[in-house]
Design a protein around this motif. Structure first.
Motif, PDB file in Angstrom:
ATOM      1  N   VAL A 167       0.840  -1.191   0.000  1.00 12.06           N
ATOM      2  CA  VAL A 167       0.000   0.000   0.000  1.00 12.06           C
ATOM      3  C   VAL A 167       0.877   1.244   0.000  1.00 12.06           C
ATOM      4  O   VAL A 167       1.735   1.405   0.876  1.00 12.06           O
ATOM      5  CB  VAL A 167      -0.931   0.025   1.232  1.00 12.06           C
ATOM      6  N   GLU A 168       0.657   2.091  -0.970  1.00 10.34           N
ATOM      7  CA  GLU A 168       1.341   3.384  -1.028  1.00 10.34           C
ATOM      8  C   GLU A 168       0.325   4.463  -0.668  1.00 10.34           C
ATOM      9  O   GLU A 168      -0.768   4.513  -1.238  1.00 10.34           O
ATOM     10  CB  GLU A 168       1.909   3.642  -2.426  1.00 10.34           C
ATOM     11  N   ILE A 169       0.692   5.342   0.280  1.00 13.29           N
ATOM     12  CA  ILE A 169      -0.238   6.332   0.814  1.00 13.29           C
ATOM     13  C   ILE A 169       0.237   7.741   0.483  1.00 13.29           C
ATOM     14  O   ILE A 169       1.403   8.084   0.690  1.00 13.29           O
ATOM     15  CB  ILE A 169      -0.373   6.170   2.345  1.00 13.29           C
ATOM     16  N   LYS A 170      -0.679   8.544  -0.032  1.00  5.33           N
ATOM     17  CA  LYS A 170      -0.413   9.952  -0.325  1.00  5.33           C
ATOM     18  C   LYS A 170      -1.578  10.799   0.161  1.00  5.33           C
ATOM     19  O   LYS A 170      -2.708  10.318   0.266  1.00  5.33           O
ATOM     20  CB  LYS A 170      -0.235  10.174  -1.836  1.00  5.33           C
ATOM     21  N   ARG A 171      -1.319  12.050   0.454  1.00  3.59           N
ATOM     22  CA  ARG A 171      -2.428  12.975   0.728  1.00  3.59           C
ATOM     23  C   ARG A 171      -3.165  13.263  -0.575  1.00  3.59           C
ATOM     24  O   ARG A 171      -4.373  13.274  -0.636  1.00  3.59           O
ATOM     25  CB  ARG A 171      -1.910  14.281   1.340  1.00  3.59           C
ATOM     26  N   LEU A 181       4.770   3.273  -6.594  1.00  2.00           N
ATOM     27  CA  LEU A 181       4.231   1.983  -6.185  1.00  2.00           C
ATOM     28  C   LEU A 181       4.558   0.901  -7.209  1.00  2.00           C
ATOM     29  O   LEU A 181       4.848  -0.247  -6.840  1.00  2.00           O
ATOM     30  CB  LEU A 181       2.712   2.093  -5.985  1.00  2.00           C
ATOM     31  N   THR A 182       4.540   1.248  -8.485  1.00  2.00           N
ATOM     32  CA  THR A 182       4.879   0.285  -9.539  1.00  2.00           C
ATOM     33  C   THR A 182       6.303  -0.235  -9.352  1.00  2.00           C
ATOM     34  O   THR A 182       6.559  -1.444  -9.478  1.00  2.00           O
ATOM     35  CB  THR A 182       4.746   0.938 -10.926  1.00  2.00           C
ATOM     36  N   ARG A 183       7.232   0.660  -9.008  1.00  2.00           N
ATOM     37  CA  ARG A 183       8.620   0.232  -8.793  1.00  2.00           C
ATOM     38  C   ARG A 183       8.720  -0.699  -7.582  1.00  2.00           C
ATOM     39  O   ARG A 183       9.459  -1.687  -7.607  1.00  2.00           O
ATOM     40  CB  ARG A 183       9.516   1.460  -8.610  1.00  2.00           C
ATOM     41  N   PRO A 199       1.059 -13.226  -6.779  1.00  2.00           N
ATOM     42  CA  PRO A 199       1.795 -11.970  -6.945  1.00  2.00           C
ATOM     43  C   PRO A 199       1.383 -10.928  -5.905  1.00  2.00           C
ATOM     44  O   PRO A 199       0.233 -10.891  -5.457  1.00  2.00           O
ATOM     45  CB  PRO A 199       1.404 -11.523  -8.357  1.00  2.00           C
ATOM     46  N   VAL A 200       2.355 -10.130  -5.502  1.00  2.00           N
ATOM     47  CA  VAL A 200       2.063  -9.034  -4.586  1.00  2.00           C
ATOM     48  C   VAL A 200       1.221  -8.000  -5.335  1.00  2.00           C
ATOM     49  O   VAL A 200       1.596  -7.530  -6.414  1.00  2.00           O
ATOM     50  CB  VAL A 200       3.365  -8.385  -4.070  1.00  2.00           C
ATOM     51  N   ARG A 201       0.065  -7.672  -4.781  1.00  2.00           N
ATOM     52  CA  ARG A 201      -0.806  -6.680  -5.404  1.00  2.00           C
ATOM     53  C   ARG A 201      -0.551  -5.297  -4.801  1.00  2.00           C
ATOM     54  O   ARG A 201       0.038  -5.167  -3.730  1.00  2.00           O
ATOM     55  CB  ARG A 201      -2.281  -7.064  -5.207  1.00  2.00           C
ATOM     56  N   GLY A 202      -1.018  -4.283  -5.490  1.00  2.00           N
ATOM     57  CA  GLY A 202      -0.802  -2.921  -5.033  1.00  2.00           C
ATOM     58  C   GLY A 202      -2.102  -2.186  -4.769  1.00  2.00           C
ATOM     59  O   GLY A 202      -3.090  -2.367  -5.485  1.00  2.00           O
ATOM     60  N   VAL A 203      -2.081  -1.345  -3.730  1.00  2.00           N
ATOM     61  CA  VAL A 203      -3.197  -0.460  -3.424  1.00  2.00           C
ATOM     62  C   VAL A 203      -2.644   0.957  -3.321  1.00  2.00           C
ATOM     63  O   VAL A 203      -1.709   1.209  -2.548  1.00  2.00           O
ATOM     64  CB  VAL A 203      -3.910  -0.843  -2.105  1.00  2.00           C
ATOM     65  N   THR A 215      -6.434   6.427 -13.670  1.00  2.00           N
ATOM     66  CA  THR A 215      -6.412   5.717 -14.955  1.00  2.00           C
ATOM     67  C   THR A 215      -5.153   4.885 -15.088  1.00  2.00           C
ATOM     68  O   THR A 215      -5.197   3.710 -15.491  1.00  2.00           O
ATOM     69  CB  THR A 215      -6.497   6.724 -16.115  1.00  2.00           C
ATOM     70  N   LEU A 216      -3.989   5.463 -14.745  1.00  2.00           N
ATOM     71  CA  LEU A 216      -2.724   4.738 -14.848  1.00  2.00           C
ATOM     72  C   LEU A 216      -2.698   3.560 -13.880  1.00  2.00           C
ATOM     73  O   LEU A 216      -2.249   2.461 -14.239  1.00  2.00           O
ATOM     74  CB  LEU A 216      -1.559   5.689 -14.553  1.00  2.00           C
ATOM     75  N   ALA A 217      -3.179   3.781 -12.659  1.00  2.00           N
ATOM     76  CA  ALA A 217      -3.194   2.705 -11.670  1.00  2.00           C
ATOM     77  C   ALA A 217      -4.070   1.550 -12.131  1.00  2.00           C
ATOM     78  O   ALA A 217      -3.671   0.375 -12.055  1.00  2.00           O
ATOM     79  CB  ALA A 217      -3.696   3.250 -10.323  1.00  2.00           C
TER      80      ALA A 217
END
Length: 243
Positions: A167-171, A181-183, A199-203, A215-217
């Motif tokens: 999980v990558e968190i941003k304001r 997060l992709t990296r 596979p490790v998934r991303g949020v 859109t990119l995510a």
């Protein structure tokens, strides 16, 4: 800090000129040497000012100025402070002609600790880790700040099926955050200890996610999650809202 409320006129002279006609204004003389001229409007922005380094002196009015009602003249010269910036002196000056002083006081404000923002990424990370099921039912926290060779992943957790999720968190979620997060995901998916359940998934989680970032995510198979900071800290219950 010195606060002076006075009826005055103000002239800025030097590389440019500006004039403020006679009116009642607030004059601020700060400990750093800056002098600011405020009106009762315009929010935080002063009408005119002189930034440090500068030097304030008080002069007697000329005969013409005295005849017009001036009782004192503040002369603020730019670039005449101490230190390396003093060498960059300019001919700029701020001339404040005081007609009547309505208030004059000085206050020691001490050292300011600086702005502490509520809802910064560290707060969001701590709250989301505490309420990890916000991401989904059955989620379990593995750890915060999971270190990788290119930096720490904000949160590493497991979903209800046991698979790892980064999980990558941003304001404010923008394209750079998705790229970051992709990296992380590319690196985490090389670790066989993390991919035993798939596979490790991303949020990608943020209080606001820009359409381009969403859109990119989505294109990269990353789930987007909009965080409600007030709800996470218990200050607002979405189930109790009328709309």
């Amino acid at each position: 800090m010195r606060l002076v409320i006075a009826t005055c006129s103000v002239d800025y002279l030097g590389r440019l000129t500006a004039h403020l006609p006679l009116a009642t204004r607030l004059l601020l003389v700060k400990a750093d040497g800056s002098v600011l001229v405020h009106s009762d409007g315009g929010s935080y922005k002063p009408l005119n000012w002189m930034s440090p380094p500068c030097r304030l002196s008080v002069a007697e009015p000329s005969e013409v100025e005295a005849a017009e009602g001036t009782t004192a003249v503040w002369v603020v010269l730019a670039g005449t402070g101490r230190g390396p910036k003093a060498a960059a002196a300019t001919p700029d000056q701020l001339r404040i002609r005081i007609h009547e002083v309505l208030h004059d006081s000085s206050h020691d404000l001490g050292v300011d600790p600086g702005l502490v923002k509520d809802g910064v990424e560290a707060h969001l990370q701590a709250l989301l880790a505490e309420h990890i099921t916000t991401i989904g039912p059955g989620y379990r926290l593995v750890r915060r700040e999971y270190m990788t060779a290119i930096g720490p992943v904000d949160i590493l957790c497991r979903d209800a099926d046991g698979g790892h999720v980064a999980v990558e968190i941003k304001r404010r979620g923008e394209i750079d955050g998705v790229e970051q997060l992709t990296r992380y995901l590319e690196l985490l998916n090389r670790d066989p200890h993390l991919t035993t359940g798939g596979p490790v998934r991303g949020v990608f989680a943020a209080q606001e996610i820009k359409p381009q970032a969403r859109t990119l995510a989505t294109d990269r198979g990353i789930t987007c999650l909009t965080l409600d900071y007030d709800a996470l800290r218990g200050a607002d219950d979405p189930l109790q809202r009328l709309f």
